[in-house]
Design a protein around this motif. Structure first.
Motif, PDB file in Angstrom:
ATOM      1  N   GLY A 169       0.791  -1.224   0.000  1.00 16.28           N
ATOM      2  CA  GLY A 169       0.000   0.000   0.000  1.00 16.28           C
ATOM      3  C   GLY A 169       0.819   1.267   0.000  1.00 16.28           C
ATOM      4  N   GLY A 170       2.160   1.133  -0.043  1.00 17.11           N
ATOM      5  CA  GLY A 170       3.023   2.302   0.020  1.00 17.11           C
ATOM      6  C   GLY A 170       3.101   3.052  -1.295  1.00 17.11           C
TER       7      GLY A 170
ATOM      8  N   ARG B 283       9.948   3.608 -14.434  1.00 16.55           N
ATOM      9  CA  ARG B 283      10.934   2.746 -13.771  1.00 16.55           C
ATOM     10  C   ARG B 283      10.593   2.551 -12.298  1.00 16.55           C
ATOM     11  N   LEU B 284      10.203   3.623 -11.622  1.00 14.57           N
ATOM     12  CA  LEU B 284       9.866   3.523 -10.204  1.00 14.57           C
ATOM     13  C   LEU B 284       8.600   2.691  -9.989  1.00 14.57           C
ATOM     14  N   ALA B 285       7.645   2.809 -10.887  1.00 11.48           N
ATOM     15  CA  ALA B 285       6.346   2.138 -10.698  1.00 11.48           C
ATOM     16  C   ALA B 285       6.417   0.649 -10.983  1.00 11.48           C
ATOM     17  N   GLY B 286       7.282   0.238 -11.932  1.00  7.03           N
ATOM     18  CA  GLY B 286       7.279  -1.152 -12.345  1.00  7.03           C
ATOM     19  C   GLY B 286       5.914  -1.530 -12.890  1.00  7.03           C
ATOM     20  N   GLU B 287       5.480  -2.757 -12.609  1.00  9.61           N
ATOM     21  CA  GLU B 287       4.145  -3.195 -13.026  1.00  9.61           C
ATOM     22  C   GLU B 287       3.128  -3.079 -11.900  1.00  9.61           C
TER      23      GLU B 287
ATOM     24  N   PRO C  26      -0.386   2.846  -5.408  1.00  9.03           N
ATOM     25  CA  PRO C  26      -0.970   1.541  -5.712  1.00  9.03           C
ATOM     26  C   PRO C  26      -2.383   1.607  -6.280  1.00  9.03           C
ATOM     27  N   GLY C  27      -3.123   2.689  -6.038  1.00  8.42           N
ATOM     28  CA  GLY C  27      -4.501   2.773  -6.501  1.00  8.42           C
ATOM     29  C   GLY C  27      -4.640   3.493  -7.823  1.00  8.42           C
TER      30      GLY C  27
END
Length: 244
Positions: free
Chosen positions: A156-157, A179-183, A206-207
């Motif tokens: 949830g971070g 890059r930071l988000a990834g999938e 995450p949302g």
């Protein structure tokens, strides 16, 4: 302007000056303005206020980058539990002496990349505000480093980052956001179009919603600047396959 002090830092000379017209204090590193705050440590930069709002739901926050410490000072006053990392030890001293950074906060002297690769703690918020003379965002935030940063997130971070943007066609914020988000995370950019060499704020969450839009809108309106919120234009899989 009144010079309050001049110090040799790891990346060059740091000047702390006080503005005679409003009393704010400015942290210059090799002539580049890194922080500016009121005498009680409140930042005058809109991007810092936006980062503060985007991290409002987080309680345990890793702060990568100190400078004048204005973001950390604000988050501490809101009751957040912080760990602050910077490779320039004089920054912590100056932030405490001139910008009201609380003495009791844990301050770790380390390159931010080394720290995230070695760290084993988890945080529900990661704030990134690093840079300075000659700093190259795309090189410093390569895929491996961004993966390591994301791996420090608790479930949830979220990650919130300040980045410098050269102009409206600069792909830097979107590529680093991907890059930071990834999938796993969704990407948003809070930006001020039409201005060269500006700050933009990356949010990886995450949302599917950014959070309290009315609160963000209030911050943007109060600044009398032209900030706007948009979705990130890249995903990590696009970068993997070389998509532009």
């Amino acid at each position: 302007m009144k010079l309050l002090g001049r110090y040799q830092g790891r990346n060059g000379w740091i000047d702390i000056v006080e503005c005679s017209w409003d009393g704010t204090r400015v942290y210059f590193e090799e002539g580049v303005r890194q922080s500016q705050a009121t005498p009680d440590g409140e930042s005058v930069f809109t991007y810092v206020k936006l980062m503060d709002e985007l991290l409002s739901r987080s309680r345990h926050i890793l702060v990568l980058g100190c400078g004048g410490g204005t973001l950390a000072t604000r988050l501490s006053r809101l009751g957040k539990r912080l760990t602050i990392v910077d490779n320039n030890p004089i920054s912590f001293i100056l932030a405490q002496r001139y910008f009201e950074l609380p003495d009791e906060l844990p301050c770790i002297i380390s390159d931010f990349r080394k720290f995230v690769f070695d760290d084993r703690a988890y945080y529900d918020g990661i704030a990134i505000d690093v840079g300075g003379p000659g700093f190259r965002f795309m090189d410093e935030f390569d895929t491996e480093t961004c993966d390591a940063i994301r791996s420090r997130l608790a479930p949830g971070g979220r990650i919130v980052m300040n980045v410098t943007v050269a102009n409206d066609i600069d792909p830097t914020p979107d590529r680093i956001a991907a890059r930071l988000a990834g999938e796993e995370l969704q990407t948003w950019i809070v930006d001020e179009q039409g201005i060269e060499d500006r700050n933009a704020v990356i949010a990886c969450i995450p949302g599917k919603t950014l959070g309290s839009r009315p609160a963000l809108d209030r911050v943007m309106r109060q600044s009398h600047e032209r900030w706007a919120i948009r979705r990130g234009r890249s995903r990590s899989r696009d970068l993997t396959f070389g998509s532009r």
